[in-house]
Every structure is written in C-alpha cells, then in structure tokens.
Design a protein around this motif. Structure first.
Motif, PDB file in Angstrom:
ATOM      1  N   LYS A   1     -20.488  31.812  -6.797  1.00 48.97           N
ATOM      2  CA  LYS A   1     -19.478  32.686  -7.510  1.00 48.97           C
ATOM      3  C   LYS A   1     -18.248  33.252  -6.490  1.00 48.97           C
ATOM      4  O   LYS A   1     -17.319  33.469  -6.725  1.00 48.97           O
ATOM      5  CB  LYS A   1     -20.303  33.969  -7.851  1.00 48.97           C
ATOM      6  CG  LYS A   1     -21.120  34.012  -8.985  1.00 48.97           C
ATOM      7  CD  LYS A   1     -21.679  35.053  -9.526  1.00 48.97           C
ATOM      8  CE  LYS A   1     -22.796  34.868 -10.674  1.00 48.97           C
ATOM      9  NZ  LYS A   1     -23.372  35.916 -11.026  1.00 48.97           N
ATOM     10  N   GLU A   2     -18.659  33.196  -5.283  1.00 51.84           N
ATOM     11  CA  GLU A   2     -17.884  33.722  -4.022  1.00 51.84           C
ATOM     12  C   GLU A   2     -16.689  32.365  -4.017  1.00 51.84           C
ATOM     13  O   GLU A   2     -15.720  32.864  -3.541  1.00 51.84           O
ATOM     14  CB  GLU A   2     -18.335  33.927  -2.708  1.00 51.84           C
ATOM     15  CG  GLU A   2     -19.412  34.952  -2.738  1.00 51.84           C
ATOM     16  CD  GLU A   2     -20.245  34.929  -1.598  1.00 51.84           C
ATOM     17  OE1 GLU A   2     -20.166  34.125  -0.666  1.00 51.84           O
ATOM     18  OE2 GLU A   2     -20.804  36.168  -1.319  1.00 51.84           O
ATOM     19  N   GLN A   3     -17.123  31.405  -4.173  1.00 51.49           N
ATOM     20  CA  GLN A   3     -16.121  30.109  -4.272  1.00 51.49           C
ATOM     21  C   GLN A   3     -15.246  30.022  -5.273  1.00 51.49           C
ATOM     22  O   GLN A   3     -14.572  29.017  -5.501  1.00 51.49           O
ATOM     23  CB  GLN A   3     -16.903  28.778  -3.904  1.00 51.49           C
ATOM     24  CG  GLN A   3     -17.942  29.030  -2.498  1.00 51.49           C
ATOM     25  CD  GLN A   3     -16.799  29.009  -1.516  1.00 51.49           C
ATOM     26  OE1 GLN A   3     -16.163  28.266  -1.226  1.00 51.49           O
ATOM     27  NE2 GLN A   3     -17.215  30.074  -0.608  1.00 51.49           N
ATOM     28  N   GLY A   4     -15.439  30.731  -6.357  1.00 54.20           N
ATOM     29  CA  GLY A   4     -14.856  30.513  -7.724  1.00 54.20           C
ATOM     30  C   GLY A   4     -15.331  29.403  -8.569  1.00 54.20           C
ATOM     31  O   GLY A   4     -14.548  29.023  -9.510  1.00 54.20           O
ATOM     32  N   ILE A   5     -16.647  29.004  -8.275  1.00 56.25           N
ATOM     33  CA  ILE A   5     -17.005  27.728  -8.992  1.00 56.25           C
ATOM     34  C   ILE A   5     -17.785  28.119 -10.271  1.00 56.25           C
ATOM     35  O   ILE A   5     -18.639  29.055 -10.206  1.00 56.25           O
ATOM     36  CB  ILE A   5     -18.242  27.038  -8.098  1.00 56.25           C
ATOM     37  CG1 ILE A   5     -17.411  26.529  -6.675  1.00 56.25           C
ATOM     38  CG2 ILE A   5     -18.776  26.148  -8.840  1.00 56.25           C
ATOM     39  CD1 ILE A   5     -18.307  25.854  -5.776  1.00 56.25           C
ATOM     40  N   GLU A   6     -17.168  27.981 -11.375  1.00 67.79           N
ATOM     41  CA  GLU A   6     -17.586  28.064 -12.741  1.00 67.79           C
ATOM     42  C   GLU A   6     -18.890  27.565 -12.978  1.00 67.79           C
ATOM     43  O   GLU A   6     -19.139  26.188 -12.647  1.00 67.79           O
ATOM     44  CB  GLU A   6     -16.690  27.860 -13.797  1.00 67.79           C
ATOM     45  CG  GLU A   6     -17.050  28.431 -15.271  1.00 67.79           C
ATOM     46  CD  GLU A   6     -16.058  27.947 -16.138  1.00 67.79           C
ATOM     47  OE1 GLU A   6     -16.237  28.377 -17.279  1.00 67.79           O
ATOM     48  OE2 GLU A   6     -14.764  27.633 -15.712  1.00 67.79           O
ATOM     49  N   ILE A   7     -19.950  28.228 -13.478  1.00 70.85           N
ATOM     50  CA  ILE A   7     -21.001  27.844 -13.569  1.00 70.85           C
ATOM     51  C   ILE A   7     -21.347  27.663 -15.521  1.00 70.85           C
ATOM     52  O   ILE A   7     -21.307  28.610 -16.060  1.00 70.85           O
ATOM     53  CB  ILE A   7     -22.594  28.375 -13.424  1.00 70.85           C
ATOM     54  CG1 ILE A   7     -22.293  28.602 -11.680  1.00 70.85           C
ATOM     55  CG2 ILE A   7     -23.595  27.939 -13.509  1.00 70.85           C
ATOM     56  CD1 ILE A   7     -23.051  29.443 -10.922  1.00 70.85           C
ATOM     57  N   LEU A   8     -21.418  26.586 -15.826  1.00 72.49           N
ATOM     58  CA  LEU A   8     -21.370  26.162 -17.351  1.00 72.49           C
ATOM     59  C   LEU A   8     -22.781  26.460 -17.821  1.00 72.49           C
ATOM     60  O   LEU A   8     -23.704  26.401 -17.148  1.00 72.49           O
ATOM     61  CB  LEU A   8     -20.876  25.129 -17.677  1.00 72.49           C
ATOM     62  CG  LEU A   8     -19.504  24.558 -17.301  1.00 72.49           C
ATOM     63  CD1 LEU A   8     -19.190  23.091 -17.667  1.00 72.49           C
ATOM     64  CD2 LEU A   8     -18.426  25.382 -17.720  1.00 72.49           C
TER      65      LEU A   8
END
Length: 68
Positions: free
Chosen positions: A57-64
């Motif tokens: 989340k901190e890295q802006g990585i979307e979790i599908l």
C-alpha cells in the motif's frame, strides 16, 4: 497470502501481486531485514503477510481481488 511456509522443511515461498512482479529480490531483502531473527512459524508468517500488505500500500501497488 503472500508468504507461506512449508512446515516440514521450514522453507518459505513468496507470491507477489501482479503490481509487484519484478520486485522479488527487494521483497526478499525487506523480509530478511525485518524478520531475520524470528523463528518461522504461523505467527511469524502472519506478521510477514501483514508487513507486506502495508508495504505494498505504501508503494502504491494495487492488490487485485484474489491476490492477497
């Protein structure tokens, strides 16, 4: 779950969400730094998964859906 452990061998495996592909080495280093002195057990694996969820989340990585 991103991190799973083999109860028989004690080895861990890491599955990354689509948005984090190509960052396997970075994730391994993060986990090693954060959990180097912890026994690998269910509690530690749960902490690793919580740690990675927050980090993604901190890295802006979307979790599908279905990747967590």
């Amino acid at each position: 779950m991103y991190v799973e452990s083999n109860k028989r061998t004690g080895e861990i495996s890491i599955s990354l969400p689509t948005g984090a592909q190509g960052r396997e080495q970075e994730v391994q280093q993060l986990l090693f730094q954060e959990f180097a002195y912890e026994d690998i057990n269910k509690s530690t694996v749960d902490k690793m998964n919580q740690f990675l969820t927050k980090w993604f989340k901190e890295q802006g990585i979307e979790i599908l859906e279905g990747e967590a």
